[in-house]
Scaffold this motif. Structure first.
Motif: not given
Length: 548
Positions: A376-400
């Protein structure tokens, strides 16, 4: 039928045929297309002359995601699965790999470390490769290298004794495929999908389905060191099969999915200069590098982290696979949510603190918890960790923007692999050697080769990510450019409609450099007009070109 009517019909048929061809509107902003001169002397003073039909800069076309986009996406996702299976082959069964090649666990870890090194080095070139080869040929190159590397590894496993050196060569060659297939995600998504589906497409590319499959299947089919060669044959076969579809996938959509897609962007080197001065992009660089880097290291060393507590390789593989499933679920939610709401900054600042909370929980749960609580602990960690990936990748294209997406994506993923390599080495060095045995709550002593300190390191990194997420304050330059272009398109449509003698909405204007004589069509719905420069006006109305 009059000569003017015949010429009008001939022109309509010629241009409509042109539009139905492969070279119609997909390059309408940059290319001129040849048409034959009218043979009628009533329309042209220069018969039998070749002329060019030029599509005006204000050319407007419907924005859509074609069915071919999903076919191309499926081919790329399948290739990413094959690459992930290649990537995780050994780290899922490190003990058996160590016994098969008669090397230490640290040597086995270097099979993963070398992939990070290759990724970092290759990423210096991926932006330039994408610029020169284009999307399809870059993906085909990735598939070929992955299959070739997998074949070399099979050779290394069949020497007597098994050659760790040849295996390492195959690992290096195949590892070049990963940056080619992953760094292209934003360029691929923006080239095939509209703004409403772009992040979702990128999420599907970035999601590590192959790792999940590998962590469920590889421990079950490899229960002794003698079965390692069979595992390598299966991975090589999958790699070969994944190469075939990308060779026949479509190269690009019939028309661009965005009005800004055909806009000329800075060259690779010029883009790097622009990024070097972009403070907010480098904040995203460190967020993504720390986030994905620690995830790479934790996934690589997980079996070594928990196996001393009594967990088997199968237990560890299943834990990792279930955690990756939770991560894909997080990506699957974050991608469409971003496409719908465009609340990138809000999501960045909500998700980052949740990663910190989850990683702090892992520090206490992994050494003392049961299998279920660790899962359960690993699932919660991976859920939020991977949720952040598309946010940052898309922001990288936006701000640059207007820097090419391939450049920003390459740098972001390059940083993640560089940090992942560093974290694997640091976590391996942090392993302590106090003896102890057991599983769950009974394991009060720290087991040999346990890496509890790595969990604390992971929590500290999550804290740094949270701080950086609140420091980021970049603008959505790409979305603003898209909105501006759409507004210009609406104005252009309005002008065309008001100036055109036809009913309906026209979507593009064409002119030929021919000298024409004014004539009236028999149906009186439109007429041939001669401008002061002697150009003939064409209007694309819905699916037809009308000659005015």
């Amino acid at each position: 039928m009059t000569m003017a009517s015949n010429a009008r019909l001939e022109a309509n048929n010629t241009v409509n045929s042109l539009l139905s061809s492969e070279k119609s509107l997909d390059r309408c902003l940059t290319e001129t297309l040849p048409i034959s001169a009218y043979t009628s002397t009533a329309l042209l003073n220069t018969p039998d002359l070749e002329h060019q039909i030029s599509i005006a800069p204000e050319c407007i076309f419907a924005l859509k995601t074609y069915p071919q986009a999903w076919v191309a996406l499926s081919c790329l996702v399948f290739l990413r699965i094959a690459i992930a299976l290649f990537q995780y082959t050994y780290c899922i069964v490190p003990t058996l790999t160590s016994e098969f090649f008669d090397v230490s666990l640290s040597a086995v870890n270097w099979l993963a470390n070398v992939q990070c090194i290759v990724y970092v080095i290759a990423s210096f070139c991926t932006g330039l490769i994408f610029e020169k080869l284009g999307i399809k040929r870059s993906i085909v190159l990735a598939g070929f290298l992955n299959a070739f590397g997998a074949g070399v590894r099979c050779i290394g496993a069949n020497t007597q004794p098994p050659s760790f050196a040849i295996t390492m060569v195959g690992q290096i060659l195949g590892s070049i495929a990963n940056p080619l297939a992953l760094n292209i995600m934003t360029m691929f998504a923006s080239s095939w999908f509209t703004d409403k589906l772009r992040t979702t497409a990128g999420m599907l590319i970035a999601s590590n389905y192959g790792a999940i499959i590998g962590m469920f299947v590889i421990p079950s089919m490899t229960v002794s060191k003698d079965q390692v060669p069979r595992l390598l044959y299966v991975v090589a076969l999958i790699s070969l099969v994944a190469l075939l579809p990308v060779m026949f996938m479509p190269a690009k959509p019939p028309t661009p999915p965005s009005h800004i897609q055909e806009k000329e962007k800075p060259k690779f080197v010029d883009g790097l200069r622009l990024l070097s001065r972009n403070y907010n992009f480098w904040i995203l660089f460190f967020i993504h590098s720390l986030n994905v880097g620690v995830c790479i290291a934790f996934g690589t060393l997980l079996i070594q982290i928990i196996s001393p507590y009594g967990y088997t390789d199968i237990d560890a593989g299943q834990l990792n696979a279930i955690a990756f499933l939770a991560g894909i679920l997080g990506c699957s939610i974050a991608g469409p949510l971003l496409d719908t709401t465009k609340l990138h900054k809000l999501l960045l600042r909500l998700i980052a603190p949740m990663i910190l909370i989850a990683d702090v929980g892992l520090v206490f749960i992994v050494p003392n918890g049961s299998y279920a609580t660790v899962m359960i602990a690993m699932c919660v960690s991976q859920f939020f960790l991977c949720s952040l990936v598309p946010v940052v990748i898309d922001l990288g294209s936006e701000t640059s923007y207007p820097v090419a997406e391939s450049t920003t994506s390459s740098i972001l993923w390059q940083g993640s692999q560089l940090f992942g390599f560093g974290f694997v080495i640091v976590m391996d060095l942090l392993r302590n050697h106090d003896r102890g045995h057991g599983r769950g709550p009974s394991a009060n002593a720290t087991p040999e080769n346990g890496v509890n300190n790595t969990l604390l390191l992971q929590a500290l990194v999550a804290g740094l990510i949270s701080i950086l997420s609140f420091l980021y304050n970049g603008q959505m330059f790409r979305s603003e450019a898209i909105l501006k272009r759409e507004q210009e398109s609406v104005v252009s449509k309005s002008k065309q409609k008001s100036s055109s003698p036809l009913t309906g909405t026209s979507t593009a204007i064409f002119t030929t450099a021919a000298t024409a004589t004014a004539a009236t069509a028999p149906d009186a719905t439109s007429s041939f007009t001669t401008t002061s420069t002697g150009s003939t006006l064409f209007v694309l109305q819905k699916d037809n070109i009308i000659v005015l």
